[in-house]
Design an enzyme around this catalytic site. Structure first.
Site, PDB file in Angstrom:
ATOM      1  N   LYS A 109       0.812  -1.221   0.000  1.00 22.16           N
ATOM      2  CA  LYS A 109       0.000   0.000   0.000  1.00 22.16           C
ATOM      3  C   LYS A 109       0.847   1.274   0.000  1.00 22.16           C
ATOM      4  CE  LYS A 109      -4.202  -1.754   0.014  1.00 22.16           C
ATOM      5  NZ  LYS A 109      -5.065  -1.586  -1.189  1.00 22.16           N
ATOM      6  N   GLU A 131      -9.788   5.803   2.995  1.00 21.84           N
ATOM      7  CA  GLU A 131     -10.624   4.744   3.516  1.00 21.84           C
ATOM      8  C   GLU A 131      -9.712   3.572   3.822  1.00 21.84           C
ATOM      9  OE1 GLU A 131      -9.973   5.074   0.379  1.00 21.84           O
ATOM     10  OE2 GLU A 131      -9.338   3.023  -0.063  1.00 21.84           O
ATOM     11  N   SER A 398       1.740  -9.684  -0.911  1.00 22.64           N
ATOM     12  CA  SER A 398       1.436  -8.254  -0.849  1.00 22.64           C
ATOM     13  C   SER A 398       1.582  -7.641   0.540  1.00 22.64           C
ATOM     14  CB  SER A 398       0.023  -8.012  -1.375  1.00 22.64           C
ATOM     15  OG  SER A 398      -0.907  -8.804  -0.667  1.00 22.64           O
TER      16      SER A 398
END
Lengths: 416, 271
Positions: A109, A131, A398
């Site tokens: 991210k 969010e 990830s």
């Protein structure tokens, strides 16, 4: 090997700077998908972001700042690691893990957040909203805002706050305000609704750092481009470490940001099979999973046209996944495009398969994967079995699983 | 500007030198029967046009009051067909024109052709699709025209002049002018920039200009008299409906109360 020799690897900015034939049209369409299905009140700021991004792509100072941060702050490049014991266990292809879990903040991210935080500063915004579902995007945003001195508000569903206490604490420690969302299903999709609503009333001062390849144009493109460093590096690392391209590349898909970043640099490599793994939940019955590409229909959600889980009236369905980060009824429009053109194959891995993969990677490789990434690992084990020992699979790991241990312990009936 | 029931209303009001008053109600809150009764009451009071909200699960353009109202209606199992059936059972020719406020997610799922056919045969005169901005609306606008339905477009204070022209190319009925750059809800005052924008829009289009988002008081109508052709009131009405979900025996009293409120607002459009 090549992992420490930074100059040999593509920089984060190269994926951003190069316009390609795969960019969406001017109004953000990938084929029939994408677009801007948003209230008029958001249109001006969306156009402002689009213009700022197009300018940043050719601004060497912007690109240099991004590269510098990605190298010295995130810790890029992330290694491509051959998981030998996992490969032996699967009994087929060689499995390589792209270690996005080793980034600062513990997931992919951060790649997108740093790019968009720089963009926010470029636009003169002083406040950032975001969010979050699992909390990984929220944490990455809180981190970037601390780093750049930006005010930060993160919208998070009440249900997810319960599931992800550690990340909530981390965000608050970093100075972010975490606003619980109590509307609708109290999960990621409601957090997106609340963030959009905040943005409509705060466009002057605020940039919305959307965390996945969803939402109105230009977000699906911006997020894909900032995440494409994953696939760019992995492709080069695979070439250097094995002398050739992988046979298959696998990534999990919720909104689809790590998968978009992983797949995009391989899209033109016809020999490379691309596989996205959705959250199969408890099974294919409506409400039991979060797999719009596998089981959903075309429709509109959160500003773009894509595949979505909806009832016959167009109302968004509740979805389920063991993993808060995949618990989303929609998916990025470019994935919808890749599905319909047949470039990417999408499958689903169920909750118990993901949980089993979580344990396998821990015991065989000493790596705790995020529950999201565990879905990709689960399918990788299956896919590797179908292949011979000369074949190569690269899978995107990830995120790391520390945030999930409380939830996993609960599911296993253990107390921490 | 092609003639329609909606444009006829504005033409008539112009000759009376009066603003249009257009209340918004959520269908199915607290139940679909009450929606039919409310439409009848608002028609009886002489409202010029009634907006009927189609509840949607993810209404990003609406404020918390209307979202909560949508959630109440959906939680009770409201379906789009219930709205069509209820409206079709009303004497819509004798009522003010009805305008649907409906998300494109709903229209796409049902199918634009089928949705417009049903909307028309139920007796609606047009629709507002808040998540279908001018950019994506061209073909849907054509289809709406073919069905004899007006597609009302929104213009916000942040909308740039070059966009306004594109938006107006796919608009009919009236233009919905958002009065504050933000979400729906009741505000204390009207922003002064609004008047400037309305004056500017007036030069760009013959379509009537209606102002919504943040209107709730008779005094606010006065401020708009010289620059707008109508006002839309949503949250201020939906808020009055809220207690009904918990006190169904209050139905008649609350419908009367909303009727009285509409009468006060209507009186303000005349003075």
């Amino acid at each position: 090997m090549a992992d420490t020799s930074r100059p040999n690897l593509p920089r984060a900015s190269t994926a951003v700077a190069e316009p390609t034939t795969h960019d969406p049209d001017a109004r953000g369409h990938f084929g029939i998908f994408g677009g801007r299905y948003i209230p008029e009140a958001l249109m001006a700021v969306i156009e402002e972001v689009t213009a700022a991004y197009e300018k940043a792509r050719t601004d060497q100072a912007f690109l240099d700042k991004l590269d510098d941060l990605q190298t010295h702050y995130t810790g890029r490049p992330s290694p491509l690691y051959e998981a030998i014991r996992l490969s032996e266990h699967a009994g087929g292809a060689r499995i390589f893990l792209k270690r996005e879990d080793l980034n600062h903040t513990g997931s992919h991210k951060i790649n997108n957040v740093l790019g968009q935080a720089l963009l926010a500063r470029q636009m003169g915004k002083t406040r950032v909203i975001a969010e979050t579902g699992a909390g990984q995007h929220g944490v990455a945003t809180a981190v970037a805002c601390a780093r750049f001195g930006l005010d930060c508000v993160v919208y998070m569903g009440e249900e997810d706050i319960r599931r992800q206490k550690l990340n909530v604490f981390n965000m608050r420690t970093m100075g972010a305000e975490v606003r619980p969302v109590t509307t609708g299903s109290r999960t990621l999709r409601d957090a997106i609704n609340e963030a959009m609503r905040d943005w409509m009333a705060s466009v002057e001062t605020t940039h919305y750092i959307l965390g996945s390849v969803v939402g109105p144009h230009p977000f699906p493109q911006i997020v894909r481009d900032f995440q494409s460093v994953i696939g760019k590096e992995a492709r080069q690392q695979c070439l250097e470490e094995t002398g050739r391209l992988p046979d298959e590349v696998i990534a999990c898909v919720g909104g689809g940001s790590n998968a978009a970043g992983m797949f995009y640099p391989f899209v033109e490599d016809d020999s490379v099979q691309l596989t996205g793994v959705e959250a199969g939940g408890r099974g294919p019955q409506p409400g039991q999973h979060a797999s719009p590409l596998s089981y959903g229909r075309k429709g509109v959600l959160h500003g773009s046209f894509s595949y979505v889980m909806q009832d016959d009236d167009g109302q968004t369905c509740d979805v389920h996944s063991i993993s808060a980060g995949l618990d989303y009824p929609g998916v990025g429009p470019e994935h919808a495009y890749w599905k319909d053109t047949g470039r990417v194959n999408y499958v689903a891995a169920e909750d118990d398969e993901a949980l089993a993969a979580f344990k396998k990677l821990a015991t065989l490789e000493g790596i705790l994967p995020a529950l999201e990434s565990s879905h990709a690992i689960a399918h990788t084990i299956k896919a590797a079995k179908q292949r011979g020992p000369d074949d190569i699979i690269v899978v995107c790991l990830s995120g790391r699983g520390d945030k999930d241990v409380t939830e996993v312990a609960r599911l296993l009936g253990q107390e921490l | 500007m092609p003639s329609s029931r909606i444009s006829d209303v504005f033409t008539k009001l112009k000759s009376e030198n009066r603003l249009a008053f257009m209340p918004f109600i959520t269908s199915g809150d607290p139940d679909i029967a009450a929606t039919g009764e409310l439409i009848t009451e608002l028609g009886k009071q002489g409202c010029d046009l009634i907006e009927i909200g189609f509840p949607y699960s993810d209404p990003i353009a609406d404020g918390p009051t209307i979202q909560a109202s949508y959630t109440r209606a959906l939680d009770k199992g409201l379906h789009v067909n219930d709205i069509f059936n209820t409206v079709a059972a009303l004497p819509t020719e004798e009522l003010p024109p009805l305008v649907a406020m409906v998300a494109f997610a709903i229209i796409y799922r049902i199918g634009p052709e089928e949705f417009l056919t049903k909307l028309k045969s139920a007796g609606f005169s047009g629709m507002i699709v808040p998540d279908l901005p001018g950019d994506e609306a061209a073909s849907f606008f054509e289809l709406s025209q073919k069905h004899g339905l007006d597609l009302v477009q929104l213009v916000s204070p942040t909308t740039k002049p070059e966009r306004v022209e594109r938006i107006l190319a796919a608009a009919s009925g009236f233009v919905y002018c958002i009065s504050v750059a933000g979400i729906t809800g009741v505000r204390e005052d009207l922003p002064p920039e609004l008047k400037d924008q309305l004056r500017w829009l007036r030069e760009k289009t013959d379509l009537p200009l209606a102002v919504g988002f943040g209107i709730g008081k008779p005094e606010q109508i006065d401020m708009l008299r010289d620059v707008a052709d109508g006002v839309i009131v949503g949250s201020a009405i939906v808020r009055q409906l809220e207690p009904l979900a918990k006190a169904p025996d209050q139905k008649k009293a609350i419908i009367d109360q909303i009727g009285n409120y509409a009468a006060d607002m209507l009186a303000a459009t005349k003075s």
